[in-house]
Motif scaffolding. Structure first.
Motif, PDB file in Angstrom:
ATOM      1  N   LEU A  10       0.837  -1.204   0.000  1.00 12.67           N
ATOM      2  CA  LEU A  10       0.000   0.000   0.000  1.00 12.67           C
ATOM      3  C   LEU A  10       0.872   1.255   0.000  1.00 12.67           C
ATOM      4  N   ALA A  11       1.905   1.270   0.817  1.00 10.72           N
ATOM      5  CA  ALA A  11       2.808   2.424   0.876  1.00 10.72           C
ATOM      6  C   ALA A  11       3.530   2.630  -0.447  1.00 10.72           C
ATOM      7  N   ALA A  12       3.854   1.555  -1.140  1.00  9.87           N
ATOM      8  CA  ALA A  12       4.502   1.681  -2.442  1.00  9.87           C
ATOM      9  C   ALA A  12       3.536   2.190  -3.502  1.00  9.87           C
ATOM     10  N   TRP A  13       2.265   1.870  -3.351  1.00 14.40           N
ATOM     11  CA  TRP A  13       1.265   2.283  -4.316  1.00 14.40           C
ATOM     12  C   TRP A  13       0.941   3.773  -4.192  1.00 14.40           C
ATOM     13  N   ALA A  14       1.012   4.314  -3.004  1.00 17.85           N
ATOM     14  CA  ALA A  14       0.614   5.702  -2.765  1.00 17.85           C
ATOM     15  C   ALA A  14       1.405   6.711  -3.607  1.00 17.85           C
ATOM     16  N   ARG A  56     -10.769  16.908 -11.164  1.00 17.53           N
ATOM     17  CA  ARG A  56     -11.480  16.559  -9.926  1.00 17.53           C
ATOM     18  C   ARG A  56     -12.069  15.156 -10.016  1.00 17.53           C
ATOM     19  N   GLU A  57     -12.718  14.850 -11.130  1.00 21.43           N
ATOM     20  CA  GLU A  57     -13.280  13.508 -11.317  1.00 21.43           C
ATOM     21  C   GLU A  57     -12.183  12.444 -11.304  1.00 21.43           C
ATOM     22  N   PHE A  58     -11.076  12.755 -11.951  1.00 20.56           N
ATOM     23  CA  PHE A  58      -9.972  11.803 -11.983  1.00 20.56           C
ATOM     24  C   PHE A  58      -9.415  11.587 -10.582  1.00 20.56           C
ATOM     25  N   ALA A  59      -9.302  12.659  -9.789  1.00 16.52           N
ATOM     26  CA  ALA A  59      -8.803  12.538  -8.421  1.00 16.52           C
ATOM     27  C   ALA A  59      -9.735  11.679  -7.570  1.00 16.52           C
ATOM     28  N   VAL A  60     -11.038  11.818  -7.770  1.00 20.48           N
ATOM     29  CA  VAL A  60     -11.996  10.988  -7.031  1.00 20.48           C
ATOM     30  C   VAL A  60     -11.817   9.516  -7.409  1.00 20.48           C
ATOM     31  N   ALA A  61     -11.655   9.244  -8.694  1.00 14.57           N
ATOM     32  CA  ALA A  61     -11.473   7.852  -9.141  1.00 14.57           C
ATOM     33  C   ALA A  61     -10.193   7.247  -8.557  1.00 14.57           C
ATOM     34  N   VAL A  62      -9.111   8.002  -8.570  1.00 15.81           N
ATOM     35  CA  VAL A  62      -7.848   7.502  -8.014  1.00 15.81           C
ATOM     36  C   VAL A  62      -8.003   7.300  -6.504  1.00 15.81           C
ATOM     37  N   GLY A  63      -8.679   8.226  -5.840  1.00 15.32           N
ATOM     38  CA  GLY A  63      -8.906   8.093  -4.402  1.00 15.32           C
ATOM     39  C   GLY A  63      -9.742   6.873  -4.053  1.00 15.32           C
ATOM     40  N   MET A  64     -10.743   6.582  -4.867  1.00 11.98           N
ATOM     41  CA  MET A  64     -11.576   5.405  -4.617  1.00 11.98           C
ATOM     42  C   MET A  64     -10.768   4.121  -4.787  1.00 11.98           C
ATOM     43  N   MET A  65      -9.927   4.070  -5.799  1.00 10.43           N
ATOM     44  CA  MET A  65      -9.079   2.891  -5.973  1.00 10.43           C
ATOM     45  C   MET A  65      -8.084   2.767  -4.822  1.00 10.43           C
ATOM     46  N   GLY A  66      -7.582   3.896  -4.345  1.00  6.66           N
ATOM     47  CA  GLY A  66      -6.691   3.874  -3.189  1.00  6.66           C
ATOM     48  C   GLY A  66      -7.394   3.353  -1.946  1.00  6.66           C
ATOM     49  N   ALA A  67      -8.674   3.739  -1.783  1.00  3.15           N
ATOM     50  CA  ALA A  67      -9.447   3.247  -0.640  1.00  3.15           C
ATOM     51  C   ALA A  67      -9.655   1.738  -0.735  1.00  3.15           C
ATOM     52  N   ILE A  68      -9.891   1.247  -1.937  1.00  3.18           N
ATOM     53  CA  ILE A  68     -10.049  -0.200  -2.119  1.00  3.18           C
ATOM     54  C   ILE A  68      -8.740  -0.916  -1.788  1.00  3.18           C
ATOM     55  N   SER A  73      -5.561  -4.149   2.009  1.00  2.96           N
ATOM     56  CA  SER A  73      -4.354  -4.362   2.805  1.00  2.96           C
ATOM     57  C   SER A  73      -4.695  -4.527   4.278  1.00  2.96           C
ATOM     58  N   VAL A  74      -5.688  -3.809   4.758  1.00  2.00           N
ATOM     59  CA  VAL A  74      -6.111  -3.973   6.151  1.00  2.00           C
ATOM     60  C   VAL A  74      -6.717  -5.360   6.339  1.00  2.00           C
ATOM     61  N   GLY A  75      -7.524  -5.800   5.398  1.00  2.00           N
ATOM     62  CA  GLY A  75      -8.127  -7.129   5.481  1.00  2.00           C
ATOM     63  C   GLY A  75      -7.080  -8.218   5.479  1.00  2.00           C
TER      64      GLY A  75
END
Length: 99
Positions: A10-14, A56-68, A73-75
């Motif tokens: 996850l840290a590498a993906w950020a 803005r839309e692109f940032a939301v999409a990237v943020g949603m993938m980051g949340a997934i 990773s938490v799971g």
């Protein structure tokens, strides 16, 4: 898998996501017409949609993938046990056991 490994991924993906946020919107504006010419078989609706996505839309999409990715990773870091499995089940309801 060790929790450090999943959190490390996850840290590498950020930083990659941050680089995407910085680079893609400008690249997209500059390159849609060239891509359209190079790939004439792609439907026009795809090119219109690609051209209409703003930063803005692109940032939301990237943020949603980051949340997934973070949730995954938490799971994995909890050995795939969700919250119900982590809470002591004194009643047996969550585990399916009969009291």
């Amino acid at each position: 898998m060790c929790p450090a490994v999943t959190f490390g991924l996850l840290a590498a993906w950020a930083p990659y996501d941050v680089a995407e946020l910085a680079a893609v919107p400008g690249w997209q504006r500059r390159c849609v017409s060239a891509l359209r010419e190079r790939f004439p078989g792609v439907p026009e609706a795809v090119w219109r949609r690609l051209g209409s996505v703003d930063a803005r839309e692109f940032a939301v999409a990237v943020g949603m993938m980051g949340a997934i990715a973070a949730a995954a990773s938490v799971g994995e870091g909890t050995h795939r046990r969700g919250v119900p499995e982590q809470v002591p089940d004194r009643t047996g309801v969550l585990s399916g056991a009969r009291p």
